[in-house]
Scaffold this motif. Structure first.
Motif, PDB file in Angstrom:
ATOM      1  N   TYR A  97      -3.352  -2.215   8.585  1.00 15.68           N
ATOM      2  CA  TYR A  97      -3.599  -3.240   9.600  1.00 15.68           C
ATOM      3  C   TYR A  97      -2.309  -3.983   9.945  1.00 15.68           C
ATOM      4  N   THR A  98      -1.523  -4.333   8.942  1.00 16.53           N
ATOM      5  CA  THR A  98      -0.236  -4.984   9.195  1.00 16.53           C
ATOM      6  C   THR A  98       0.651  -4.078  10.031  1.00 16.53           C
ATOM      7  N   ARG A  99       0.694  -2.791   9.680  1.00 20.73           N
ATOM      8  CA  ARG A  99       1.471  -1.815  10.443  1.00 20.73           C
ATOM      9  C   ARG A  99       1.006  -1.760  11.896  1.00 20.73           C
ATOM     10  N   PRO A 110      -2.151   2.231   0.043  1.00 17.16           N
ATOM     11  CA  PRO A 110      -1.145   1.496   0.806  1.00 17.16           C
ATOM     12  C   PRO A 110      -0.026   2.395   1.298  1.00 17.16           C
ATOM     13  N   LEU A 111       0.609   1.973   2.379  1.00 20.03           N
ATOM     14  CA  LEU A 111       1.722   2.723   2.928  1.00 20.03           C
ATOM     15  C   LEU A 111       2.867   2.731   1.921  1.00 20.03           C
ATOM     16  N   GLU A 112       3.587   3.816   1.864  1.00 22.60           N
ATOM     17  CA  GLU A 112       4.674   3.930   0.909  1.00 22.60           C
ATOM     18  C   GLU A 112       5.781   2.950   1.269  1.00 22.60           C
ATOM     19  N   GLN A 113       6.366   2.340   0.190  1.00 23.71           N
ATOM     20  CA  GLN A 113       7.404   1.344   0.392  1.00 23.71           C
ATOM     21  C   GLN A 113       8.787   1.985   0.265  1.00 23.71           C
ATOM     22  N   LYS A 172      10.200 -11.152   5.731  1.00 22.98           N
ATOM     23  CA  LYS A 172      11.132 -10.094   6.136  1.00 22.98           C
ATOM     24  C   LYS A 172      10.738  -8.756   5.507  1.00 22.98           C
ATOM     25  N   ARG A 173      10.319  -8.788   4.256  1.00 22.39           N
ATOM     26  CA  ARG A 173       9.923  -7.570   3.567  1.00 22.39           C
ATOM     27  C   ARG A 173       8.642  -6.982   4.158  1.00 22.39           C
ATOM     28  N   VAL A 174       7.669  -7.841   4.428  1.00 21.64           N
ATOM     29  CA  VAL A 174       6.389  -7.375   4.979  1.00 21.64           C
ATOM     30  C   VAL A 174       6.591  -6.791   6.369  1.00 21.64           C
ATOM     31  N   PHE A 175       7.394  -7.443   7.195  1.00 20.41           N
ATOM     32  CA  PHE A 175       7.592  -6.952   8.555  1.00 20.41           C
ATOM     33  C   PHE A 175       8.435  -5.679   8.593  1.00 20.41           C
ATOM     34  N   ALA A 176       9.379  -5.562   7.653  1.00 16.58           N
ATOM     35  CA  ALA A 176      10.224  -4.362   7.625  1.00 16.58           C
ATOM     36  C   ALA A 176       9.477  -3.174   7.037  1.00 16.58           C
ATOM     37  N   HIS A 177       8.642  -3.414   6.010  1.00  9.75           N
ATOM     38  CA  HIS A 177       7.937  -2.328   5.327  1.00  9.75           C
ATOM     39  C   HIS A 177       6.496  -2.742   5.033  1.00  9.75           C
ATOM     40  N   PRO A 178       5.642  -2.811   6.049  1.00  7.64           N
ATOM     41  CA  PRO A 178       4.245  -3.195   5.806  1.00  7.64           C
ATOM     42  C   PRO A 178       3.548  -2.209   4.886  1.00  7.64           C
ATOM     43  N   ALA A 179       2.672  -2.747   4.024  1.00  6.27           N
ATOM     44  CA  ALA A 179       1.952  -1.899   3.078  1.00  6.27           C
ATOM     45  C   ALA A 179       0.528  -1.620   3.526  1.00  6.27           C
ATOM     46  N   HIS A 180      -0.060  -2.504   4.322  1.00  5.43           N
ATOM     47  CA  HIS A 180      -1.443  -2.312   4.774  1.00  5.43           C
ATOM     48  C   HIS A 180      -1.446  -1.705   6.180  1.00  5.43           C
TER      49      HIS A 180
END
Length: 320
Positions: A243-245, A313-316, A233-241
């Motif tokens: 590529y994930t985004r 990494p993308l800002e959290q 849930k955390r990764v999908f709501a706020h991806p850091a990479h």
């Protein structure tokens, strides 16, 4: 929570006429008892090689696989075979993973015969029980795979995987060959089985919607490496990479108000024969900097239970 499976620096290199292909590049992870860990990424990133390496269906070239506290690389073959009964796999395509010449009773019963020598009434009772677990009755036992729908075939494949009562089930794209409505049925079945039997899952997929529904944690894989991991849930709501985004942004939405947000992932995965010298995602990344081209970024923690392999990494955002 102690780990049922621990993997450390797992690597696999295939030989080809053009040179070595590093399919899995020193990845590490744990799976706890009763947990679902998802492994996602585009086709060809190494997901299935990880699955086959864990089961020793192909031999890894490096790293450790520790299951129930035993290192598969150092224990004897007899003990390794006993431990492998506690690990099983469901393959992607139920149309090709079931022997068309075998009846269902033999497909599900074969592991019982091979591992325990069970025959006759005892084997039949076990087969009936496992078919019942996946929603099929004894009347299905004498039929052949071609007499079933795709969803029913995958249920048979799951029953076969459950025959030895494993603790860990590796699910390699288990819904990819099925219609959307059937996918939901199979996913609900898997969740029900996990709750009832206390199973752990390694769920391999490129479908982020199914991962979000079934997984507790997710690892994002790119060109043989893990680039991000954490609670799903955390990764999908706020991806850091990035590529994930990009993967998340490329998911079509049924909401017409959100269709403008659809952003197809640009570019192609680089050939593992000619991987970039720095960050493997750099040729496709909109945020690439000069430092990204020089060296592979380390896989470092960014917050509790989360790690990412990105220099920028993308800002959290804080959870609300």
């Amino acid at each position: 929570m102690s780990a049922l499976l621990s993997v450390r620096e797992l690597s696999k290199v295939y030989k080809s006429r053009q040179g070595p292909v590093r399919a899995v590049d020193s990845i590490s992870f744990d799976i706890a008892s009763g947990e679902t860990l998802a492994l996602v990424g585009e086709s060809g990133c190494g997901k299935s090689t990880v699955a086959l390496s864990l089961l020793r269906l192909i031999e890894p070239d490096g790293g450790q696989v520790i299951f129930e506290g035993a290192d598969f690389g150092t224990i004897g073959e007899a003990r390794r075979q006993r431990l492998r009964r506690n690990m099983s796999i469901v393959f992607q395509n139920p149309y090709s993973s079931l022997d068309p010449k075998m009846r269902v009773r033999d497909i599900v019963g074969e592991p019982l015969l091979t591992a325990y020598g069970l025959r006759g009434k005892e084997q039949r009772a076990r087969v009936e029980g496992h078919l019942r677990d996946v929603g099929l009755g004894p009347e299905h036992m004498a039929r052949y795979p071609h007499e079933f729908s795709g969803g029913q075939r995958q249920r048979i494949a799951i029953a076969r995987a459950l025959a030895l009562e494993p603790r860990l089930l590796i699910l390699d794209e288990p819904t990819a060959a099925l219609d959307v409505s059937v996918q939901a049925q199979v996913l609900n079945l898997l969740r029900s089985l996990q709750d009832r039997l206390g199973l752990s899952y390694m769920f391999i997929s490129h479908n982020l919607a199914t991962v979000e529904y079934i997984a507790d944690r997710v690892m994002v894989m790119y060109l043989g490496r893990i680039v991000e991991s954490g609670p799903v849930k955390r990764v999908f709501a706020h991806p850091a990479h990035p590529y994930t985004r990009a993967l998340i942004d490329s998911i079509p939405s049924t909401d017409p108000r959100l269709r403008h947000r659809l952003k197809p992932l640009r570019g192609e995965v680089p050939s593992p024969l000619n991987a970039p010298p720095g960050c493997p995602f750099a040729p496709r990344c909109a945020r690439v900097m000069e430092a990204c081209l020089a060296a592979k970024p380390p896989f470092d923690p960014i917050e509790q239970a989360r790690s990412v392999a990105c220099l920028y990494p993308l800002e959290q955002e804080a959870d609300s």
